[in-house]
Structures are given as C-alpha cells and as structure tokens.
Design a protein around this motif. Structure first.
Motif, short mmCIF file in Angstrom:
data_model
loop_
_atom_site.label_atom_id
_atom_site.label_comp_id
_atom_site.label_asym_id
_atom_site.label_seq_id
_atom_site.Cartn_x
_atom_site.Cartn_y
_atom_site.Cartn_z
N GLY A 161 0.93 -1.14 0.00
CA GLY A 161 0.09 0.08 0.10
C GLY A 161 0.93 1.17 -0.10
O GLY A 161 0.45 2.18 -0.20
N GLY A 162 2.17 1.17 0.23
CA GLY A 162 3.04 2.39 0.11
C GLY A 162 3.39 2.65 1.36
O GLY A 162 2.62 2.58 2.48
N PHE A 163 4.39 3.50 1.53
CA PHE A 163 4.85 4.20 2.71
C PHE A 163 4.00 5.15 3.53
O PHE A 163 3.80 5.45 4.59
N GLU A 164 3.04 5.76 2.63
CA GLU A 164 1.93 6.59 3.29
C GLU A 164 0.95 5.81 3.99
O GLU A 164 0.57 6.52 4.97
N LYS A 165 0.76 4.60 3.52
CA LYS A 165 -0.13 3.76 4.40
C LYS A 165 0.49 3.39 5.55
O LYS A 165 -0.27 3.32 6.71
N LEU A 166 2.02 3.10 5.66
CA LEU A 166 2.59 2.79 6.87
C LEU A 166 2.54 4.17 7.67
O LEU A 166 2.45 3.93 9.01
N LYS A 167 2.72 5.28 7.08
CA LYS A 167 2.70 6.54 8.08
C LYS A 167 1.30 6.55 8.55
O LYS A 167 1.57 7.04 9.77
N GLN A 168 0.27 6.34 7.91
CA GLN A 168 -0.97 6.54 8.68
C GLN A 168 -1.33 5.48 9.60
O GLN A 168 -1.88 5.89 10.77
N PHE A 169 -0.81 4.34 9.58
CA PHE A 169 -0.61 2.99 10.40
C PHE A 169 -0.35 3.46 11.75
O PHE A 169 -0.67 3.58 12.90
N ILE A 170 0.87 4.07 11.62
CA ILE A 170 1.83 4.57 12.90
C ILE A 170 1.01 5.87 13.59
O ILE A 170 1.00 5.66 14.82
N LEU A 171 0.48 6.95 12.68
CA LEU A 171 -0.31 7.87 13.28
C LEU A 171 -1.45 7.38 14.10
O LEU A 171 -2.09 8.04 15.18
N ASP A 172 -2.25 6.59 13.49
CA ASP A 172 -3.39 5.79 14.06
C ASP A 172 -3.04 5.04 15.25
O ASP A 172 -4.11 5.00 16.29
N ASN A 173 -1.89 4.67 15.45
CA ASN A 173 -1.84 3.57 16.57
C ASN A 173 -0.59 3.95 17.57
O ASN A 173 -0.53 3.54 18.68
N TYR A 174 -0.02 4.82 17.40
CA TYR A 174 1.22 5.43 18.22
C TYR A 174 0.67 6.44 19.25
O TYR A 174 0.04 7.20 18.95
N ILE A 175 0.81 5.80 20.60
CA ILE A 175 0.23 6.62 21.74
C ILE A 175 1.46 7.49 22.41
O ILE A 175 2.51 7.09 22.82
N THR A 176 1.43 8.77 22.03
CA THR A 176 2.25 9.81 22.49
C THR A 176 2.14 9.85 24.10
O THR A 176 1.15 10.06 24.65
N PRO A 177 3.34 9.89 24.65
CA PRO A 177 3.32 9.89 26.11
C PRO A 177 2.69 11.41 26.54
O PRO A 177 2.86 12.46 25.76
N THR A 178 2.14 11.45 27.65
CA THR A 178 1.63 12.81 28.17
C THR A 178 2.64 13.64 28.84
O THR A 178 2.06 14.78 29.52
N ASP A 179 3.73 13.12 29.22
CA ASP A 179 4.65 13.97 30.07
C ASP A 179 4.88 15.36 29.48
O ASP A 179 5.11 15.44 28.19
N LYS A 180 4.82 16.23 30.47
CA LYS A 180 4.89 17.71 30.06
C LYS A 180 6.30 17.97 29.41
O LYS A 180 6.52 18.83 28.82
N GLY A 181 7.42 17.16 29.64
CA GLY A 181 8.78 17.70 29.19
C GLY A 181 9.13 17.24 27.83
O GLY A 181 10.14 17.14 27.42
#
Length: 236
Positions: free
Chosen positions: A148-168
């Motif tokens: 599906g191409g690397f754009e699809k990979l990029k979207q998968f990462i955006l949809d599934n990556y949980i960004t830490p909530t730490d203020k720093g």
C-alpha cells in the motif's frame, strides 16, 4: 580308547568356550538407519532442545558477507549415547562445517536407538539452519517496501502510536532500525535515537504490529535486508 577320550575332552572344552563367548546379538556392532529402528535416538529433551543447544552454542561466522543457509550434519550415535563419525554432508562454507562438527561432538549424551529390545548403534542426519547477516539497501536489486506504500505505513503509525503525556516531552523523531525478513516479518528492532519518556518502546510496539512488509529481492530471491525509519512524535 585314548583317541575317543581325547576327542571328548576337546569337544567339552569347545562347548565351554562357546558358552562364554557373546552371541552375535549381544555383540552387535551393526549401524542401523534411524528410520529402521523400533525407537529412534533422541537428544536429551527432544529435537526442540537440540536446536536450542545449537542456537546457544554455535559460533557464527563474523564475515560481513555471510548470508546464512542450511547445512546438513550426519553422525553415528553409539550404544552409550556418545557421538562418532560426525561429518557435514551439505556445506555452506565460512567455517560452519568445522563449527558444526565441533558442536555435535560436544553435545550431551543422546538416548541411543533401540532394536529388538537392545541398544544399538544408529546413523542420524539433521539440518541446521543458520541466519546470516542481512543485506543493506544498496546491496539489493529491489528494496523492501510496505504493502500500500509508505503513506499507508505512516497512517498506520499515526493511528496507533500513543504519545506520552509527560509535559517535558519535546517534538522530534524517534529513529528505528530493523531487519525485514524473507517472509516480510520484522526482527532486531533497535532504537537509535529516542526522545525519552518511553517514546522508543512505543515505537517498537507499533512497528512490531505491522504485518504488511514486502521483502527485498536479490537475484530473483527474497532476502533479509536492513531498514530504518523515523517516527515523528509531537511534544506536549
């Protein structure tokens, strides 16, 4: 009369010697094929334990161009479980023949084969698969890709990556390297740069969940290949 007496004494002596000599069955040094015995020889713990032993003790070649392969070892398992006549019948070079023979000879005692209720010598043959060094992107004919191409990979990462909530946490890229195997799975995921706060661990978690990689090719065959990507993380 004396001749008859001498003959009787000779026959008696022969009979006593015969009774003391081992029967051919007791002194059976025939080497059986592992497919022709009632109970095959077995490494302590079974075949899975054997391959773990190989994985733990096989000294891999250090040459950068070693790409792995399958070698086949043949040997005889004696009645006491020891190894004899170890040899490699299919070689792949790079010193793997000598190392395979060393490893087989150093293995723990096997459970010997059994035929007609007695331990017997038995020939045995096993394959050993060795994983070599992966190719670099520059060395392959066709680089790996994502279905599906690397754009699809990029979207998968955006949809599934949980960004830490730490203020720093500050914005930046987590750099990840890994190997794309011949079946499209990933191995050896390594973080070369992270942003702290568990961002590297999260990148590995997400990439481990990807299932749609297309392996690299060289000379018309799928090959292992090193790869790396940046994963952008937005700070708080």
């Amino acid at each position: 009369m004396k001749n008859i007496l001498a003959l009787l004494i000779t026959l008696l002596a022969f009979q006593q010697l015969s009774s003391q000599s081992p029967s051919p069955q007791e002194d059976n040094n025939e080497i059986y094929n592992s497919n022709g015995v009632e109970f095959k020889p077995e490494f302590p713990g079974g075949i899975g334990a054997f391959y773990k032993y190989v994985g733990d003790h096989f000294k891999m070649p250090t040459a950068n161009d070693f790409r792995g392969g399958r070698l086949i070892v043949a040997f005889t398992i004696e009645k006491d479980g020891s190894i004899a006549d170890a040899k490699v019948v299919k070689e792949i070079g790079y010193g793997t023949t000598e190392e395979a023979i060393r490893l087989i000879k150093a293995s723990p005692l096997w459970r010997p084969a059994v035929q007609n209720g007695k331990k017997v010598r038995c020939s045995y043959m096993l394959p050993i698969n060795l994983m070599g060094n992966p190719y670099s992107i520059k060395e392959v004919d066709s680089p790996p890709s994502y279905q599906g191409g690397f754009e699809k990979l990029k979207q998968f990462i955006l949809d599934n990556y949980i960004t830490p909530t730490d203020k720093g946490l500050k914005s930046g890229n987590v750099l990840v390297s890994f190997v794309i195997e011949v079946d499209g799975t990933l191995s050896g995921l390594t973080i070369y740069r992270d942003l702290g706060f568990g961002t590297g661990d999260e990148a590995i978690r997400v990439l481990s969940a990807t299932k749609s990689w297309i392996p690299a090719q060289k000379d018309g065959k799928n090959v292992r290949c090193e790869f790396g990507i940046p994963i952008p993380v937005k700070g708080n």
